[in-house]
Design a protein around this motif. Structure first.
Motif, short mmCIF file in Angstrom:
data_model
loop_
_atom_site.label_atom_id
_atom_site.label_comp_id
_atom_site.label_asym_id
_atom_site.label_seq_id
_atom_site.Cartn_x
_atom_site.Cartn_y
_atom_site.Cartn_z
N UNK A 128 0.86 -1.18 0.00
CA UNK A 128 0.00 0.00 0.00
C UNK A 128 0.89 1.23 0.00
N UNK A 161 -0.03 6.64 2.39
CA UNK A 161 -1.32 7.15 2.89
C UNK A 161 -2.34 6.04 2.99
N UNK A 162 -2.22 5.03 2.11
CA UNK A 162 -3.23 3.99 2.14
C UNK A 162 -3.07 3.08 3.35
N UNK A 164 -2.88 4.01 6.43
CA UNK A 164 -3.44 4.60 7.65
C UNK A 164 -4.52 3.76 8.33
N UNK A 165 -5.54 3.26 7.59
CA UNK A 165 -6.55 2.49 8.33
C UNK A 165 -5.99 1.25 9.01
N UNK A 175 -6.38 -0.66 13.15
CA UNK A 175 -6.88 -2.00 13.44
C UNK A 175 -5.91 -2.84 14.25
N UNK A 191 -9.27 7.04 11.88
CA UNK A 191 -8.33 7.25 10.78
C UNK A 191 -8.25 8.77 10.64
N UNK A 192 -7.73 9.43 11.63
CA UNK A 192 -7.92 10.85 11.80
C UNK A 192 -6.67 11.66 11.48
#
Lengths: 384, 372, 147
Positions: free
Chosen positions: B60, B63-64, B66-67, B71, B158-159
């Motif tokens: 990823x 930036x991708x 982050x989520x 978790x 995801x802030x």
């Protein structure tokens, strides 16, 4: 049909027996059947009423427990099924009955099936001697107190057999814990009861209640002239009855977060239901004894008699007995939802190092007061 | 006592505290060899929830990913956001505006309070007290509502973004937070009276589950586990980052090394986090929340970067190896609970089953974070 | 010996204090919401699944099919189909599918859209019997919403 085949197979003979016997008995009683003596008639009605009381309590104490737990936790308990969730226990009972009575492979078949009954039957038997009111006793046995404790000792056998017969390691651990717990807590309970018998000179429960006639101050818990530690004796008895029935904070036997469900892990459906009923019946018996011995049984706390419909509520009788009983049961539930669980050592320490010395001290003090109080009384009266 | 029991009883049996168990928070399996009620040997078995986050990091863009950070430890997700964002900002040389740093601190500390409250409830639940869990969840609900009004999520936030934040906070959040702190300050004495001072609980936790300081150092334990054994190490004080040096707060350290010490460390940390949030709200500057020249595509210079933050459970470290492209070459996540759990095998030998479970509860495990 | 009595009396007092606290909470009003008889209104920034924003006058989606959201999504949730009709200046959106079974609500798509074409909805009552119920056709939803 919603009942499982096996449940149906077990229940059908009982249902047929009930359906045949009830009209016969009822008809016979109505016409004053000469072959059935009136005492037997009375006992049959009383036993049926007591079994109904025990079963009704088992069902609705669950409802009360869920409501008390909910309000302590700032939420509402059951509310959808019926008004205030009152039909919930019935629906839960139907659910339990419709489950298959699983008998896992490798268990001892007789012990596994007998164990729940050993928990339920002694409790229901003990109801026979409890005086709900002056005339409402199934059988006013002279050694009623002894009989109740004799049956209470069978309770621990039910847990042990259930745990051991389950062929499940968690269940065996829990059964072993429960045995040591029950043995440890029977001793202070019996010492306290011996103390009470020394004071009351009788083991007949109805007579014990009648000795507490009068107002609140005549109840044994407040009669400090018989023993200055009487409220402490009540507390010891109450704590021991919590431990005997495996209620929190002494519920190591069924420690939910450690041992899944302890000795009744392998029981499904109505097997678990019978254990459950037995636990609540035992709670009712233990608290009824506490009410009878210490809190005046069916005596009203007000010293006076009333007439008319006010007297129906406020005079001595079954309503006061039930009120006191349910206040104590509420306290049992309140305690369950407040405290964490003790460890095995903490529990045994509490019994052997704290409760037994205090109850022995109480026994000595009571013996002393019984002998010395008349002299002390004349001294005080003479001096004043 | 355990020596006597072990010498007399030659037989041990294996008890499997399986992946499904009410007390192991998540899918943790512990193979216990039991000698009656005592544990002869214990072995935690991990990997039941391995989801290959580190591999995902390689496939990823920066930036991708982050989520994924949220978790890992879903109870304290904002610290994990911060750990990842901090190392990438360090690598790519992005400056964070001051207002963004203050808001980051406020939200991270609120998240820490929420995580510790949940730990408190679940820990007492393991010990058999069912009620404090619901009181703690009531307080936690207020925090989650506040954070939802800002970030849009309640659990997996995801802030944070590289260089700042996604949204700004508004006045409702500030008044809500102040009201919440006042409310929690009033409720903390209730928790202490109901749970901390309760004799049953003190008998259950005092002198139980001793983790000596050398054992903690040997296994690399961090966080409240280490601070409950007397070592004063907190990344916010020892290797300061963000705007933490501007706040006046203590790091609670207890030297008794028992479960009660770890419990008290976390309860005191709730109080200290409240202090930090109060001070941050007072000193909150105005300004932008993203730098003016925020880079669109992040391409850190090739190299090896590491940085750590203080999560609720310990030191969360992120190591990235960048080869100049828009994806990481290697992304390594140092999970604090993994190191904390590794001392469980040695620490639980000879303990009663009930005490061993109390020890596991006091380590504050979140299994998805261990298995990543 | 002194520990014995301290335990006995101190312990009993702590137990009584604990009972007092639970009684205090028992008589307070409940803090729960009786869902589904009552339901909550979501906050302004609540992240439900994304939805297309329509143009005020025409009602057509503002999306120009640039594909930034599709490329930015970590989980490949978004599928955009578009066509360029004869003589038109820009592409026209023909299909916008969101696979919500994979979406992690990270916000990359909303953030990367420079045309303000997508935003978070406030949907949270999403229970469905099949996985296919969660493959949302967002263009169709927009058309249904604008009537």
């Amino acid at each position: 049909m919603f009942l499982h085949t096996e449940t149906r197979r077990i229940l059908t003979p009982f249902i047929i027996l009930g359906l045949v016997a009830t009209p016969l008995l009822a008809g016979g009683l109505y016409v004053g059947w000469p072959l059935v003596p009136s005492e037997l008639q009375r006992i049959i009605i009383a036993v049926v009423a007591l079994i109904a009381f025990a079963a009704g309590n088992a069902a609705y104490l669950v409802w009360l427990e869920r409501k008390v737990a909910a309000h302590i936790q700032c939420r509402i308990g059951p509310k959808e099924v019926g008004p205030f969730g009152l039909i919930q226990p019935l629906v839960d009972g139907i659910k339990l009955m419709s489950k298959q009575l699983l008998v896992p492979k490798g268990v001892d078949p007789y012990l596994f099936k007998v164990a729940p009954l050993l928990v339920l039957v002694p409790a229901v038997m003990s109801f026979v001697t409890i005086p709900f009111s002056e005339n409402l006793v199934a059988r006013n046995i002279d050694i009623g107190l002894l009989m109740i404790f004799a049956f209470a000792s069978v309770n621990v056998m039910g847990i042990l057999l259930g745990g051991w017969g389950s062929a499940n390691k968690y269940a065996i651990i829990s059964a072993a814990r429960a045995v040591s717990q029950n043995v440890a807590y029977e001793i202070p309970m019996l010492i306290t009861v011996i103390t009470m018998v020394m004071v009351t000179h009788t083991m007949n429960l109805n007579e014990i209640v009648m000795q507490q006639d009068g107002s609140v101050l005549d109840w044994y818990i407040f009669r400090l002239t018989t023993s200055p530690l009487m409220p402490v004796a009540f507390l010891i008895f109450f704590i021991c009855s919590l431990a005997e029935t495996n209620r929190a904070p002494f519920d190591l036997g069924e420690a939910e977060s450690e041992l899944i469900a302890g000795f009744h892990t392998e029981y499904a459906g109505m097997g678990f239901g019978v254990f459950f009923m037995g636990e609540y019946a035992n709670i009712v018996i233990g608290n009824s004894l506490a009410v009878i011995l210490f809190l005046g049984g069916w005596q009203s706390p007000l010293g006076m008699e009333f007439g008319g419909w006010l007297g129906f509520f406020l005079n001595d009788g079954i309503l006061w007995f039930l009120a006191k009983l349910y206040v104590l049961i509420f306290c049992v539930m309140w305690i369950r939802w407040t405290y964490p669980r003790t460890t095995l050592w903490g529990l045994l320490n509490l019994s052997w190092k704290y409760l037994i010395p205090i109850s022995l001290l109480n026994l000595l003090l009571t013996g002393g007061m019984i002998k010395l109080w008349p002299y002390l009384k004349t001294l005080i009266m003479g001096a004043s | 006592m355990s020596e006597l029991a072990r010498s007399q009883n030659q037989e041990t049996f294996v008890l499997n505290l399986g992946p499904q168990h009410p007390a192991t928070h998540g899918v943790l399996r512990v193979k216990l060899e039991m000698d009656g009620e005592y544990i002869a040997k214990s072995e935690p078995v991990l990997g039941y929830i391995h989801r290959m986050h580190e591999k995902m990091g390689e496939n990823r863009t920066w930036a991708q990913f982050m989520p994924n950070t949220a978790r890992l430890d879903y109870l304290g997700a904002l610290s994990y956001n911060q750990g990842y964002v901090k190392v990438v900002e360090q690598a790519a040389g992005i400056e964070v505006p001051e207002r963004a740093e203050y808001i980051r601190v406020i939200t991270v500390e609120l998240n820490r309070i929420a995580s510790h409250l949940l730990w408190f409830g679940a820990f007492v639940l393991d010990l058999g007290g069912f009620t404090p869990l619901l009181y703690a969840f009531d307080d936690r609900e207020q925090i989650l509502d506040l954070l939802e009004s800002v970030t849009g999520a309640r659990l997996t936030f995801c802030y944070f973004r590289f260089g700042g934040l996604y949204n700004d906070i508004d006045d409702d959040f500030i008044t809500g937070t102040k009201a919440f702190i006042k409310r929690l300050r009033k409720r903390m004495p209730d928790y202490h009276n109901l749970v901390t001072n309760n004799i049953i609980l003190t008998k259950r936790l005092k002198d139980i589950g001793i983790l000596s300081t050398e054992m903690c150092r040997k296994y690399g334990a961090t966080g409240p586990v280490l601070r409950g054994s007397g070592v004063q190490y907190d990344v916010r004080k020892n290797e300061p980052y963000s705007v933490y040096p501007e706040f006046d707060f203590d790091v609670p350290v207890y030297s008794e090394c028992d479960s009660m010490a770890r419990y008290m460390v976390r309860m005191d940390e709730i109080e200290q986090s409240m202090r930090i949030v109060e001070q941050a709200l007072e000193k909150l500057p105005d300004g932008p929340i993203m730098p003016e020249k925020a880079p669109k595509i992040i391409k850190p210079a090739p190299g090896d970067y590491y940085s750590a933050v203080e999560a609720a459970r310990g030191t969360f470290g992120v190591r990235i190896v960048s080869d100049g492209t828009n994806k990481a070459y290697r992304l390594k996540l140092r999970s604090p609970t993994f190191s904390n759990l590794s001392l469980y095998g040695e620490a639980s030998e000879g303990m009663l089953l009930a005490d061993a479970l109390a020890l596991m509860g006091s380590l504050d495990l979140v299994i998805p974070e261990i298995d990543r | 010996m002194s520990g014995y009595f301290k335990d006995l009396f101190g312990g009993t007092k702590s137990l009584a204090v604990g009972l007092g606290i639970t009684f205090k909470y028992m008589v307070k009003p409940v803090v729960t919401l009786q869902y589904p008889h009552e339901s909550l209104k979501m906050s302004a920034r609540f992240r439900g699944h994304i939805e297309l924003i329509g143009d005020e006058e025409t009602g057509a989606p503002k999306c120009v099919s640039c594909g930034m959201c599709e490329r930015g999504c970590p989980s490949n949730c978004i599928t955009i189909t578009s066509e360029k009709p004869e003589g038109a200046k820009r592409k026209v959106l023909t299909g916008y599918t969101l696979d919500f079974t994979r979406c992690s609500l990270c916000g990359q798509c909303v953030e990367s859209c420079k045309f303000g074409a997508i935003t978070f909805s406030k949907e949270y009552n999403l229970a469905g019997p099949r996985k296919e119920a969660y493959i949302f056709d967002l263009k169709k939803r927009l058309e249904e919403k604008s009537g």
